[in-house]
Design a protein around this motif. Structure first.
Motif, short mmCIF file in Angstrom:
data_model
loop_
_atom_site.label_atom_id
_atom_site.label_comp_id
_atom_site.label_asym_id
_atom_site.label_seq_id
_atom_site.Cartn_x
_atom_site.Cartn_y
_atom_site.Cartn_z
N SER A 176 -10.27 9.34 -12.48
CA SER A 176 -11.64 9.86 -12.53
C SER A 176 -12.32 9.72 -11.17
O SER A 176 -12.81 8.64 -10.80
N THR A 177 -12.40 10.82 -10.42
CA THR A 177 -12.99 10.75 -9.08
C THR A 177 -14.47 10.40 -9.11
O THR A 177 -15.00 9.87 -8.13
N SER A 178 -15.15 10.67 -10.22
CA SER A 178 -16.58 10.37 -10.28
C SER A 178 -16.86 8.89 -10.09
O SER A 178 -17.94 8.51 -9.62
N LEU A 179 -15.89 8.04 -10.43
CA LEU A 179 -16.09 6.61 -10.25
C LEU A 179 -16.19 6.25 -8.77
O LEU A 179 -16.78 5.23 -8.41
N HIS A 180 -15.63 7.09 -7.90
CA HIS A 180 -15.79 6.85 -6.46
C HIS A 180 -17.25 7.03 -6.03
O HIS A 180 -17.70 6.36 -5.09
N LEU A 181 -17.99 7.92 -6.70
CA LEU A 181 -19.41 8.07 -6.36
C LEU A 181 -20.13 6.73 -6.52
O LEU A 181 -21.04 6.41 -5.75
N ALA A 182 -19.70 5.94 -7.50
CA ALA A 182 -20.31 4.63 -7.69
C ALA A 182 -20.01 3.71 -6.52
O ALA A 182 -20.84 2.84 -6.18
N GLU A 183 -18.86 3.87 -5.87
CA GLU A 183 -18.55 3.05 -4.70
C GLU A 183 -19.56 3.33 -3.58
O GLU A 183 -19.89 2.42 -2.80
N TYR A 184 -20.03 4.56 -3.48
CA TYR A 184 -21.02 4.91 -2.47
C TYR A 184 -22.41 4.41 -2.84
O TYR A 184 -23.24 4.18 -1.96
N ARG A 185 -22.68 4.27 -4.12
CA ARG A 185 -24.02 3.91 -4.56
C ARG A 185 -24.25 2.41 -4.69
O ARG A 185 -25.36 1.97 -4.99
N ARG A 186 -23.22 1.64 -4.47
CA ARG A 186 -23.41 0.20 -4.47
C ARG A 186 -23.46 -0.29 -3.02
O ARG A 186 -22.90 0.32 -2.11
N ARG A 187 -24.15 -1.39 -2.82
CA ARG A 187 -24.32 -1.91 -1.47
C ARG A 187 -23.07 -2.64 -1.02
O ARG A 187 -22.39 -3.30 -1.81
N GLY A 188 -22.78 -2.51 0.27
CA GLY A 188 -21.73 -3.33 0.86
C GLY A 188 -20.32 -2.84 0.67
O GLY A 188 -19.38 -3.59 0.93
#
Length: 268
Positions: A176-188
């Motif tokens: 699920s590539t959408s979970l990568h968007l979460a990597e961008y939206r978290r700090r650090g």
């Protein structure tokens, strides 16, 4: 095939199963598919795409990843690695990405079928492009920025804006590539230097570099299992395999929280 999965699959039976799963007419749907787990389907990936279009109706839009992982820095290749003395030649000779003709790789037959479908549009990113077919296609794929390639200037963020759904066909959440968007939206989130071959305005090609988030899907299966435990994912039979359907916003928002709790940051 009947909706219980007995017998060979067809355009009609797959469309019926997708409707039972909850695919909404008029929706924008990001599809990740593995064809083999779905069993025999008369017409193969062509029939699956037709079934998706039947379930979505004329107002729906299909989106698929059409990534080109080989168009990347060979120094980072691990499966398999290549000798260090090959790296300069690969960077010098890799063809520049062309949305019209460059095939995707490791994305599956369904994604490739959508990519080549008349009227399909494809984003311009040389490493992680997406293709879309339907009324929202241009809105999804336009303006895909080179840096932060799966972040706020990517089709994933446009899908979030559109309140799209995610459909996993015969694959689990690790795809699920959408979970990568979460990597961008978290700090650090850790970042790294990334490279790819791109076309130039005069029809040539060049190798370009940029800084981007270091993508990591190793824990996405565990993340997805916890997401399913919340009841946010509908599951059902599609062919002889399993379909998983969820709202993309719910998956991304949950993933941001999950990653904050289960991963360390670059500064930690």
């Amino acid at each position: 095939m009947t909706t219980d999965g007995s017998g060979p699959g067809s355009r009609r039976s797959i469309a019926a199963q997708l409707r039972l799963l909850g695919v909404r007419p008029g929706a924008t749907l990001l599809v990740h598919a593995g064809l083999r787990p779905l069993g025999f389907i008369s017409g193969g990936p062509h029939a699956v795409v037709l079934a998706l279009r039947d379930a979505l109706g004329p107002d729906g839009t299909i989106v698929v990843p059409t990534h080109t992982p080989e168009n990347s820095d060979p120094a980072q290749w691990r499966r398999p690695p290549v000798p260090m003395d090959w790296w300069p030649l690969i960077r010098a000779e890799m063809p520049g990405f062309d949305p019209a003709v460059t095939p995707s790789r490791h994305m599956g037959a369904v994604a490739e079928t959508v990519r080549g479908w008349p009227g399909a549009l494809r984003s311009s990113h040389p490493h992680v492009s997406f293709a879309a077919l339907g009324p929202a296609a241009e809105q999804v794929v336009a303006g895909h920025g080179l840096a932060d390639m799966l972040g706020e200037s990517s089709p994933l963020a446009r899908l979030y804006d559109l309140d799209a759904d995610i459909l996993l066909l015969g694959v689990d959440h690790s795809a699920s590539t959408s979970l990568h968007l979460a990597e961008y939206r978290r700090r650090g989130s850790p970042r790294e230097r990334v490279g790819a071959a791109v076309r130039t305005g005069d029809g040539g090609r060049e190798w370009v570099w940029w800084q981007d988030v270091r993508l990591d899907a190793d824990d996405f299966a565990a993340l997805g299992a916890d997401l399913e435990a919340t009841g946010a994912v509908r599951t059902g039979s599609v062919g002889t395999g399993t379909g998983r359907l969820m709202h993309q916003r719910a998956a991304v928002d949950f993933a941001v929280r999950w990653l904050d709790q289960n991963r360390t940051t670059e500064d930690a």
